[in-house]
Structures are given as structure tokens and as C-alpha cells.
Scaffold this motif. Structure first.
Motif, short mmCIF file in Angstrom:
data_model
loop_
_atom_site.label_atom_id
_atom_site.label_comp_id
_atom_site.label_asym_id
_atom_site.label_seq_id
_atom_site.Cartn_x
_atom_site.Cartn_y
_atom_site.Cartn_z
N HIS A 196 0.85 -1.19 0.00
CA HIS A 196 0.00 0.00 0.00
C HIS A 196 0.89 1.25 0.00
O HIS A 196 2.04 1.20 0.47
CB HIS A 196 -0.88 -0.03 1.26
N PRO A 197 0.40 2.37 -0.52
CA PRO A 197 1.20 3.61 -0.46
C PRO A 197 1.65 3.97 0.95
O PRO A 197 2.67 4.64 1.12
CB PRO A 197 0.24 4.67 -1.02
N ASP A 198 0.93 3.49 1.97
CA ASP A 198 1.35 3.74 3.35
C ASP A 198 2.49 2.83 3.78
O ASP A 198 2.99 2.95 4.91
CB ASP A 198 0.17 3.52 4.32
N GLY A 199 2.90 1.92 2.90
CA GLY A 199 3.99 1.00 3.23
C GLY A 199 3.53 -0.30 3.86
O GLY A 199 4.36 -1.15 4.20
N GLU A 200 2.21 -0.50 4.00
CA GLU A 200 1.69 -1.71 4.62
C GLU A 200 1.39 -2.78 3.57
O GLU A 200 0.97 -2.46 2.45
CB GLU A 200 0.41 -1.37 5.39
N PRO A 201 1.62 -4.05 3.91
CA PRO A 201 1.30 -5.12 2.95
C PRO A 201 -0.20 -5.26 2.74
O PRO A 201 -0.99 -5.09 3.67
CB PRO A 201 1.90 -6.37 3.62
N VAL A 202 -0.58 -5.55 1.50
CA VAL A 202 -1.98 -5.75 1.13
C VAL A 202 -2.11 -7.11 0.46
O VAL A 202 -1.45 -7.37 -0.55
CB VAL A 202 -2.49 -4.66 0.17
N ILE A 203 -2.95 -7.98 1.02
CA ILE A 203 -3.22 -9.26 0.38
C ILE A 203 -4.30 -9.03 -0.66
O ILE A 203 -5.47 -8.78 -0.34
CB ILE A 203 -3.64 -10.32 1.41
N ILE A 204 -3.91 -9.06 -1.92
CA ILE A 204 -4.83 -8.81 -3.02
C ILE A 204 -5.59 -10.07 -3.38
O ILE A 204 -6.79 -10.06 -3.63
CB ILE A 204 -4.06 -8.29 -4.26
N ARG A 205 -4.87 -11.17 -3.41
CA ARG A 205 -5.45 -12.45 -3.86
C ARG A 205 -4.90 -13.55 -2.96
O ARG A 205 -3.69 -13.78 -2.94
CB ARG A 205 -5.06 -12.70 -5.32
N PRO A 206 -5.74 -14.25 -2.20
CA PRO A 206 -5.24 -15.24 -1.23
C PRO A 206 -4.82 -16.56 -1.88
O PRO A 206 -5.36 -17.62 -1.59
CB PRO A 206 -6.44 -15.43 -0.30
N THR A 207 -3.84 -16.47 -2.76
CA THR A 207 -3.32 -17.67 -3.41
C THR A 207 -2.39 -18.41 -2.44
O THR A 207 -1.55 -17.79 -1.78
CB THR A 207 -2.55 -17.29 -4.68
N ALA A 208 -2.56 -19.72 -2.37
CA ALA A 208 -1.73 -20.51 -1.45
C ALA A 208 -0.26 -20.27 -1.73
O ALA A 208 0.20 -20.27 -2.88
CB ALA A 208 -2.07 -21.99 -1.61
N GLY A 209 0.50 -20.03 -0.67
CA GLY A 209 1.92 -19.80 -0.84
C GLY A 209 2.49 -19.08 0.37
O GLY A 209 1.82 -18.85 1.38
N SER A 210 3.76 -18.72 0.26
CA SER A 210 4.49 -18.05 1.35
C SER A 210 4.97 -16.70 0.83
O SER A 210 5.55 -16.61 -0.26
CB SER A 210 5.68 -18.91 1.78
N TYR A 211 4.74 -15.64 1.62
CA TYR A 211 5.02 -14.28 1.16
C TYR A 211 5.82 -13.52 2.21
O TYR A 211 5.44 -13.50 3.39
CB TYR A 211 3.71 -13.54 0.85
N SER A 212 6.89 -12.90 1.78
CA SER A 212 7.73 -12.10 2.69
C SER A 212 7.21 -10.67 2.71
O SER A 212 7.05 -10.04 1.66
CB SER A 212 9.19 -12.12 2.23
N VAL A 213 6.95 -10.15 3.91
CA VAL A 213 6.43 -8.79 4.08
C VAL A 213 7.13 -8.16 5.28
O VAL A 213 7.97 -8.78 5.94
CB VAL A 213 4.91 -8.79 4.31
#
Length: 278
Positions: free
Chosen positions: A87-104
Motif C-alpha cells: 500500500h502507499p502507506d507502506g503496509e502489505p496488502v493481500i490482493i489475492r489469497p493464493t496458497a503460498g508463502s510471502y515475505s512482508v
């Protein structure tokens, strides 16, 4: 083996992702949703294509397939990079809950989010070396009628703004968020006034053979216990192809009720049904 893939879904995947690869607006994200939950699983006969498979195909590509593989790889990268965004505020946004591992990053602390489940009910598990305070945002898809979020046995009431849920808290490793969307049944109008039916993120389809594709929709769809039922009838006119089908063709055979199936689990299917007149 490309020869074994569903070429219709394969083509849709390539063209759809290539068309929206550079866009980050709501329309582009919705188009990538349609590809992720419908075309890609159909390509792989029930399982999402993974990055390792894409890399193997790209490494083995040669002419004349090379151009196709490179386009597919670009499309895949556009899709996967849009699952979790910043997000422009610098916060992570989950757009699509696709199975996987995400670094934030949650606040100033690195974290890994592990997502599993379906697009309508999924879990977000937190892995981090130290507790941290921060915000996490979830996109509310346009097909969702209601949304519920819980942390363990506690139901959360997050802030809503601009189509996003904002969850702020003190996060630590081992925490799990449960998210549930109630999917909406909707009907979209397409070629020659034909109708496409969606249940939440899933395009619904009528399994057919090469001989019985002349089917028309003879009424509004119904949602019964999570299943989509429609009234169908044969078409009075004998058209050789859908391209020559007139707008609002006449019904022929008696009306029957049929349960539709997700596009991704059908081999030959009708996903656009003519809207018939009596």
C-alpha cells in the motif's frame, strides 16, 4: 507437455494476463482474479501452475515455441507479483489469497505470511522472529457479499476503506487469521446477449460433448446449498457454430434443470449460454 494442456484456457491465460500486466487498477486486478481462479486451474487440469513449472518450460523452450513460452512466463510473473502488494502507506496488502508463502514487513519487522485454503475461506499464518506491531490489509473482492475475520476464537471487526480491510495489532509467530467471504451469484451479459454465471470468483460452466453444445438458458439461475442450478433447453435453430447464433434464439426441447460445475474442472464446457426466447 504443452500438447496435453487445455489450449482454450491456455490462450485465455496468456491473453488476459498480457493485457493487464502493466496495470494495477481495480479492473486489472479483477481480470487477474478471473485468470487465477478459472483459466489457470483449467490449464493444469485442476491444479495451479507453479513457478518451478514455468521456469522449467522457459529453460526448455526452443523455436517456434519460444515466443509462446516467454509470453507465458511474463504473464505468470505479472500474476504472481499481484498476489501481495504494498500500500502507499507502506503496509502489505493481500490482493489475492493464493496458497503460498510471502515475505512482508509488519511495522519494521520482517515476517512471512503463509496462506492456504480457497479464495472464499482461507488462513493466514504468521512466521516472525520477534513480535511486532503493524497493519495488514486485505482486499475485499467485488464478488463478496459478506466478510468475517477471526483470530483464534476472537472475531475481529476491522476498519473498512476503499475496498480494503485494515487489521492492526501486535503480531507474533504462530498466530493464524481465518478469513471467510460469502460468495455472490452473479450473471454477466456477453456475446449476442449470452450469459456467463459466476459464483464468487468461480466461472460456472455446463459440461458438454461436441454433439450437444446447442443449449440455452431459459430462466434465472438459482443458488441451492452452495450449488448453481439453471433451467436449460435445446435451441430450435440448428446453427453450425456459436458465431452464427442469433441474439435471443428460440427454444426447442423441453426445459430441464441442470447443476453447473466450475469452469476449471470441466474438459469441454459452455461458459457462455445463449439467453433463449420462448
Amino acid at each position: 507437455d504443452i500438447d496435453t494442456l487445455d489450449l482454450c484456457a491456455w490462450t485465455e491465460t496468456l491473453c488476459g494476463a498480457a493485457a493487464v500486466a502493466l496495470d494495477k487498477n481495480d479492473w486489472a486486478i479483477a481480470e487477474l482474479d478471473r485468470i487465477a481462479w478459472n483459466a489457470l486451474p483449467a490449464v493444469c487440469q485442476g491444479g495451479l501452475l507453479d513457478t518451478q513449472s514455468v521456469n522449467q518450460l522457459q529453460a526448455a523452450a526452443d523455436e517456434p515455441a519460444n515466443g509462446l513460452i516467454l509470453r507465458m512466463a511474463r504473464a505468470w510473473n505479472a500474476l504472481t507479483s499481484s498476489h501481495v502488494m504494498i500500500h502507499p502507506d507502506g503496509e502489505p496488502v493481500i490482493i489475492r489469497p493464493t496458497a503460498g508463502s510471502y515475505s512482508v514487513r509488519l511495522g519494521n519487522t520482517p515476517a512471512r505470511l503463509r496462506i492456504h485454503g480457497t479464495p472464499v475461506a482461507f488462513t493466514i499464518a504468521f512466521e516472525m522472529k520477534a513480535p511486532a506491531e503493524g497493519s495488514l490489509r486485505l482486499r475485499i473482492p467485488e464478488w463478496a457479499e459478506e466478510v468475517s475475520v477471526s483470530l483464534g476464537r476472537q472475531t475481529l471487526i476491522p476498519d473498512k476503506a476503499d475496498g480494503l480491510l485494515k487489521l492492526r495489532g501486535a503480531w507474533q509467530s504462530g498466530m493464524e487469521l481465518q478469513v471467510c467471504f460469502r460468495p455472490r451469484l452473479r450473471m454477466e451479459t456477453g456475446f449476442h446477449q449470452s450469459r456467463s454465471l459466476y459464483l464468487g470468483p468461480w466461472l460456472m460452466a455446463l459440461p458438454v460433448t461436441a454433439e450437444d453444445w446447442r443449449q440455452g438458458l431459459a430462466g434465472e439461475p438459482e443458488l441451492r446449498d452452495g450449488e448453481v442450478w439453471v433451467k436449460l433447453c435445446g435451441l430450435k435453430e440448428q446453427w453450425k457454430s456459436l458465431e452464427k447464433l442469433p441474439v435471443l434464439p428460440r427454444s426447442g426441447e423441453p426445459i430441464r434443470e441442470v447443476r453447473l460445475q466450475p469452469y476449471s474442472v470441466t474438459a469441454q464446457r459452455l461458459a457462455q449460454l445463449p439467453w433463449v426466447r420462448a
